[in-house]
Scaffold this motif. Sequence first.
Motif, short mmCIF file in Angstrom:
data_model
loop_
_atom_site.label_atom_id
_atom_site.label_comp_id
_atom_site.label_asym_id
_atom_site.label_seq_id
_atom_site.Cartn_x
_atom_site.Cartn_y
_atom_site.Cartn_z
N ARG A 67 -5.73 4.26 5.17
CA ARG A 67 -6.55 5.18 4.39
C ARG A 67 -7.66 5.70 5.29
O ARG A 67 -8.43 4.92 5.85
CB ARG A 67 -7.12 4.48 3.16
CG ARG A 67 -7.99 5.38 2.28
CD ARG A 67 -8.35 4.70 0.96
NE ARG A 67 -8.83 3.35 1.09
CZ ARG A 67 -10.12 3.03 1.28
NH1 ARG A 67 -11.03 3.96 1.41
NH2 ARG A 67 -10.47 1.75 1.36
N PHE A 93 -9.06 2.48 7.21
CA PHE A 93 -8.89 1.19 6.55
C PHE A 93 -7.40 0.90 6.43
O PHE A 93 -6.65 1.68 5.84
CB PHE A 93 -9.52 1.22 5.16
CG PHE A 93 -10.98 1.55 5.18
CD1 PHE A 93 -11.92 0.56 5.40
CD2 PHE A 93 -11.41 2.85 5.02
CE1 PHE A 93 -13.27 0.86 5.45
CE2 PHE A 93 -12.75 3.18 5.06
CZ PHE A 93 -13.69 2.18 5.28
N GLU A 117 -4.68 -1.22 4.58
CA GLU A 117 -4.63 -1.89 3.29
C GLU A 117 -3.23 -2.43 3.04
O GLU A 117 -2.23 -1.82 3.44
CB GLU A 117 -4.99 -0.91 2.18
CG GLU A 117 -6.37 -0.31 2.32
CD GLU A 117 -6.67 0.77 1.30
OE1 GLU A 117 -7.84 0.90 0.91
OE2 GLU A 117 -5.73 1.48 0.88
N TYR A 145 -0.73 -4.04 -0.17
CA TYR A 145 -0.57 -4.08 -1.62
C TYR A 145 -0.21 -5.50 -2.03
O TYR A 145 0.81 -6.04 -1.61
CB TYR A 145 0.52 -3.10 -2.06
CG TYR A 145 0.54 -2.85 -3.53
CD1 TYR A 145 -0.44 -2.09 -4.14
CD2 TYR A 145 1.55 -3.38 -4.32
CE1 TYR A 145 -0.43 -1.85 -5.50
CE2 TYR A 145 1.59 -3.14 -5.68
CZ TYR A 145 0.59 -2.37 -6.27
OH TYR A 145 0.62 -2.13 -7.62
N TRP A 200 -4.57 -2.74 -3.87
CA TRP A 200 -4.62 -2.46 -2.44
C TRP A 200 -5.89 -3.11 -1.91
O TRP A 200 -6.99 -2.81 -2.38
CB TRP A 200 -4.68 -0.95 -2.19
CG TRP A 200 -3.38 -0.26 -2.43
CD1 TRP A 200 -3.02 0.44 -3.54
CD2 TRP A 200 -2.27 -0.20 -1.53
NE1 TRP A 200 -1.74 0.93 -3.39
CE2 TRP A 200 -1.26 0.56 -2.16
CE3 TRP A 200 -2.02 -0.71 -0.26
CZ2 TRP A 200 -0.03 0.82 -1.57
CZ3 TRP A 200 -0.80 -0.45 0.34
CH2 TRP A 200 0.19 0.30 -0.31
N LEU A 201 -5.73 -4.03 -0.96
CA LEU A 201 -6.88 -4.70 -0.35
C LEU A 201 -6.96 -4.34 1.12
O LEU A 201 -5.94 -4.31 1.83
CB LEU A 201 -6.76 -6.22 -0.49
CG LEU A 201 -6.85 -6.80 -1.89
CD1 LEU A 201 -6.71 -8.32 -1.84
CD2 LEU A 201 -8.16 -6.42 -2.56
N VAL A 202 -8.17 -4.11 1.59
CA VAL A 202 -8.40 -3.83 3.01
C VAL A 202 -8.25 -5.12 3.80
O VAL A 202 -8.85 -6.14 3.46
CB VAL A 202 -9.81 -3.24 3.23
CG1 VAL A 202 -10.11 -3.08 4.72
CG2 VAL A 202 -9.95 -1.91 2.50
N THR A 211 -10.59 -2.88 9.18
CA THR A 211 -11.32 -1.62 9.28
C THR A 211 -11.33 -1.22 10.75
O THR A 211 -11.60 -2.05 11.62
CB THR A 211 -12.77 -1.78 8.77
OG1 THR A 211 -12.72 -2.23 7.42
CG2 THR A 211 -13.52 -0.47 8.85
#
Length: 125
Positions: free
Chosen positions: A61, A107, A109, A111, A117-119, A122
């Motif tokens: 993202r 980011f 991510e 699922y 959706w978790l990062v 970064t």
Amino acid sequence: MDGSDPFRGAMVVQAQDGMNEGALLGEVDTVVPLRAAGGQLDVTGWCFQVGVRSAPPVRLRVGEHLLAAKVGLQRPDVFAHHRRYNPPKDCGFRITGALPAGLDEAFLEGYTNDGEWLVFKTLTI
């Protein structure tokens, strides 16, 4: 990979209950900061969810732009290094695609089985 430790700096996103079960572990193999030569990005890495036998969908993202990863790439090195978590051997991913100029933070991510959706990483572009 350039011979450096691909697991250095791997991030763990804690599950809501504070335990590592359900957490995402992941890292990129691509040199960071990422380079989008001519607006084209190519990122490889790995990601898995602790306690889950299949690799999660992964995306990048950047601002409002999303690039989906091709997942399911074989990563026996990750399996060997993180054996205590019993990760799937096919937890590798590759993301390719175009990004507009002027974006500087990305980011990665995954699922989760909880439908979120978790990062897990970064990055700077």
